[in-house]
Design an enzyme around this catalytic site. Structure first.
Site, short mmCIF file in Angstrom:
data_model
loop_
_atom_site.label_atom_id
_atom_site.label_comp_id
_atom_site.label_asym_id
_atom_site.label_seq_id
_atom_site.Cartn_x
_atom_site.Cartn_y
_atom_site.Cartn_z
N HIS A 172 0.86 -1.19 0.00
CA HIS A 172 0.00 0.00 0.00
C HIS A 172 0.90 1.24 0.00
CE1 HIS A 172 -3.94 -1.89 1.77
NE2 HIS A 172 -3.51 -2.49 0.67
N GLU A 216 1.02 3.90 1.80
CA GLU A 216 1.54 4.35 3.10
C GLU A 216 2.72 3.50 3.55
OE1 GLU A 216 -1.60 3.58 2.22
OE2 GLU A 216 -3.03 4.31 3.70
N CYS A 263 -6.02 2.00 5.86
CA CYS A 263 -6.65 0.75 6.28
C CYS A 263 -6.03 0.32 7.62
CB CYS A 263 -6.43 -0.33 5.21
SG CYS A 263 -4.74 -0.93 5.13
N CYS A 284 -2.18 -0.19 7.42
CA CYS A 284 -1.42 1.06 7.29
C CYS A 284 -1.54 1.91 8.55
CB CYS A 284 -1.88 1.82 6.06
SG CYS A 284 -1.44 0.96 4.53
ZN LIG Z 1 -3.40 0.32 3.63
#
Ligand SMILES: [Zn+2]
Length: 145
Positions: free
Chosen positions: A46, A48, A76, A79
């Site tokens: 992801h 991040e 999420c 993250c």
């Molecule tokens: Zn994430």
């Protein structure tokens, strides 16, 4: 935040879900990244997490004390945890994600007693633009043959 949105758009052009993140320390950009889960066959790639990994690499540090993270969408659970573990000072995010977010939605990670470091959270930055990038991406995807 503009830079995070640029990273989001670039991710979308690569066929990734368009989310981008930037790590800033002392007014300087340390790392910027977009989603690369498909390219790398890595569900943890992801924006991040990628930006945090890169920033730690650049700074040669395990944690990013005093650094701020900008991301186009509400992080999420994974993250949100990575941001906490990295000791990010401030989290700035664009659009809320009622389906997958973990900051102001879902598990509300930073409000849990098991969370040992919570960043200051600022939401709604370039919210409309952030949401539009995602919406456009998914609309176009649906229109593909
Ligand atoms: Zn994430």
């Amino acid at each position: 935040m503009e830079m995070a949105l640029d990273e989001a758009r670039a991710a979308g052009e690569r066929g990734e879900v368009p989310i981008g993140a930037v790590v800033v320390l002392d007014g300087a950009v340390v790392a910027r990244a977009g989603n690369r889960t498909r390219e790398l066959n890595d569900v943890t790639a992801h924006a991040e997490v990628a930006a945090i990994r890169r920033a730690c690499e650049v700074l040669g540090k395990e944690r990013l004390v005093g650094a701020d993270l900008y991301v186009s969408l509400e992080p999420c659970t994974m993250c949100a945890a990575a941001i906490s573990f990295a000791r990010i000072r401030r989290l700035y995010y664009g659009a809320e994600d009622p389906k997958g977010g973990a900051v102001d939605n879902g598990v509300r990670f930073y409000a849990q007693p098991t969370c040992h470091h919570a960043p200051e959270v600022y939401s709604g930055l370039n919210e409309t633009e952030s949401a539009d990038i995602l919406r456009t991406f998914f609309v176009e995807k649906r229109e593909l043959p």
